[in-house]
Design a protein around this motif. Structure first.
Motif, PDB file in Angstrom:
ATOM      1  N   MET A  53       0.846  -1.194   0.000  1.00 54.23           N
ATOM      2  CA  MET A  53       0.000   0.000   0.000  1.00 54.23           C
ATOM      3  C   MET A  53       0.881   1.243   0.000  1.00 54.23           C
ATOM      4  SD  MET A  53      -2.902  -0.544   2.867  1.00 54.23           S
ATOM      5  CE  MET A  53      -4.473  -1.193   2.432  1.00 54.23           C
ATOM      6  N   LYS A  54       0.366   2.293  -0.545  1.00 52.36           N
ATOM      7  CA  LYS A  54       0.952   3.616  -0.402  1.00 52.36           C
ATOM      8  C   LYS A  54       0.305   4.263   0.821  1.00 52.36           C
ATOM      9  CE  LYS A  54       3.622   3.872  -4.037  1.00 52.36           C
ATOM     10  NZ  LYS A  54       5.049   4.094  -3.930  1.00 52.36           N
ATOM     11  N   PHE A  55       0.974   5.262   1.373  1.00 55.14           N
ATOM     12  CA  PHE A  55       0.471   5.929   2.578  1.00 55.14           C
ATOM     13  C   PHE A  55      -0.930   6.512   2.338  1.00 55.14           C
ATOM     14  CE2 PHE A  55       0.521   9.397   5.792  1.00 55.14           C
ATOM     15  CZ  PHE A  55       0.708   8.606   6.909  1.00 55.14           C
ATOM     16  N   ASP A  72       6.297   8.424  -1.392  1.00 61.99           N
ATOM     17  CA  ASP A  72       7.182   7.454  -2.023  1.00 61.99           C
ATOM     18  C   ASP A  72       7.236   6.103  -1.321  1.00 61.99           C
ATOM     19  OD1 ASP A  72       7.860   9.390  -3.887  1.00 61.99           O
ATOM     20  OD2 ASP A  72       9.445  10.178  -2.602  1.00 61.99           O
ATOM     21  N   GLY A  73       6.959   6.069  -0.039  1.00 70.17           N
ATOM     22  CA  GLY A  73       7.133   4.836   0.720  1.00 70.17           C
ATOM     23  C   GLY A  73       6.135   3.757   0.352  1.00 70.17           C
ATOM     24  N   GLU A  94       9.491  -1.000   6.066  1.00 64.31           N
ATOM     25  CA  GLU A  94       8.344  -0.817   5.167  1.00 64.31           C
ATOM     26  C   GLU A  94       7.011  -1.070   5.876  1.00 64.31           C
ATOM     27  OE1 GLU A  94       9.191  -3.453   1.889  1.00 64.31           O
ATOM     28  OE2 GLU A  94      10.379  -1.913   0.900  1.00 64.31           O
ATOM     29  N   SER A  95       6.922  -0.625   7.116  1.00 64.64           N
ATOM     30  CA  SER A  95       5.700  -0.844   7.875  1.00 64.64           C
ATOM     31  C   SER A  95       5.064   0.480   8.270  1.00 64.64           C
ATOM     32  CB  SER A  95       5.996  -1.684   9.120  1.00 64.64           C
ATOM     33  OG  SER A  95       6.964  -1.045   9.919  1.00 64.64           O
ATOM     34  N   VAL A  96       3.854   0.363   8.785  1.00 68.38           N
ATOM     35  CA  VAL A  96       3.161   1.507   9.361  1.00 68.38           C
ATOM     36  C   VAL A  96       2.931   1.175  10.835  1.00 68.38           C
ATOM     37  CG1 VAL A  96       0.829   0.704   8.750  1.00 68.38           C
ATOM     38  CG2 VAL A  96       1.240   3.129   9.087  1.00 68.38           C
ATOM     39  N   LEU A  97       3.151   2.157  11.688  1.00 68.64           N
ATOM     40  CA  LEU A  97       2.961   1.988  13.127  1.00 68.64           C
ATOM     41  C   LEU A  97       1.608   2.567  13.510  1.00 68.64           C
ATOM     42  CD1 LEU A  97       3.877   1.344  16.025  1.00 68.64           C
ATOM     43  CD2 LEU A  97       5.027   3.577  16.038  1.00 68.64           C
ATOM     44  N   ILE A  98       0.777   1.755  14.144  1.00 73.66           N
ATOM     45  CA  ILE A  98      -0.546   2.171  14.629  1.00 73.66           C
ATOM     46  C   ILE A  98      -0.405   2.378  16.131  1.00 73.66           C
ATOM     47  CG2 ILE A  98      -2.968   1.516  14.837  1.00 73.66           C
ATOM     48  CD1 ILE A  98      -2.396  -0.422  12.403  1.00 73.66           C
ATOM     49  N   THR A  99      -0.631   3.622  16.589  1.00 70.42           N
ATOM     50  CA  THR A  99      -0.312   3.957  17.979  1.00 70.42           C
ATOM     51  C   THR A  99      -1.076   5.188  18.442  1.00 70.42           C
ATOM     52  OG1 THR A  99       1.562   4.326  19.490  1.00 70.42           O
ATOM     53  CG2 THR A  99       1.672   5.416  17.331  1.00 70.42           C
TER      54      THR A  99
END
Length: 163
Positions: A53-55, A72-73, A94-99
């Protein structure tokens, strides 16, 4: 959905179900009553986890608001935690942090761990020093009214992040 034969098994993916997709496997081997025996597997390991996925897609899926863009990520996994030492030890590239951690140290941890973006839940707003650091480091920040649990469910087709 789609179906195919895999060795001695008939495999079908039901796309009418909510994410993660469910996999139905029916053995075509002869059984005592000569019927196919379907088995429903939830979230088969590593079958769906080549999703990227893109952001902006994450923002759209969570109904959130972009604070700092990351165009870009490429995001391939997600990790949910409010304990930054846990994030450093377990959240991968290449991760997203849910916080709910809305402070400068969250950006430092993301930089060290290779995290592409942060999802701030419960509409927590980042302070200006966090926003400036995220821009400088190229880390996306978004806010959402969702809880960490709700956001995690909506991003279930991303792989669980591991180190």
């Amino acid at each position: 959905g789609c179906s195919w034969t895999l060795g001695e098994y008939a495999v079908s993916i039901r796309s009418d179900l909510r994410s993660p997709a469910e996999l139905c496997v029916a053995s075509s081997l002869p059984s005592s009553d000569a019927e196919l025996r379907p088995t429903l597997l939830r979230s088969p390991p590593n079958l769906w986890y080549n999703y990227v996925m893109k952001f902006g897609e994450i923002v759209e899926r969570l109904g959130g608001t972009v604070v700092v863009e990351n165009k870009d990520g490429e995001i391939t996994s997600a990790y949910t935690s409010d304990l930054l030492s846990d994030v450093m030890g377990h959240c991968g590239d290449e991760s997203v942090l849910i916080t709910i951690q809305n402070h400068l140290n969250a950006i430092a941890v993301c930089t060290l761990a290779g995290i592409e973006g942060i999802v701030l839940c419960h509409d927590r707003q980042p302070p200006e020093d966090m926003v400036e650091a995220a821009r400088r480091e190229g880390i996306g920040i978004m806010t959402t009214s969702l809880s960490q649990f709700e956001a995690s469910i909506k991003l279930a087709d991303l792989a669980p992040s591991t180190r």
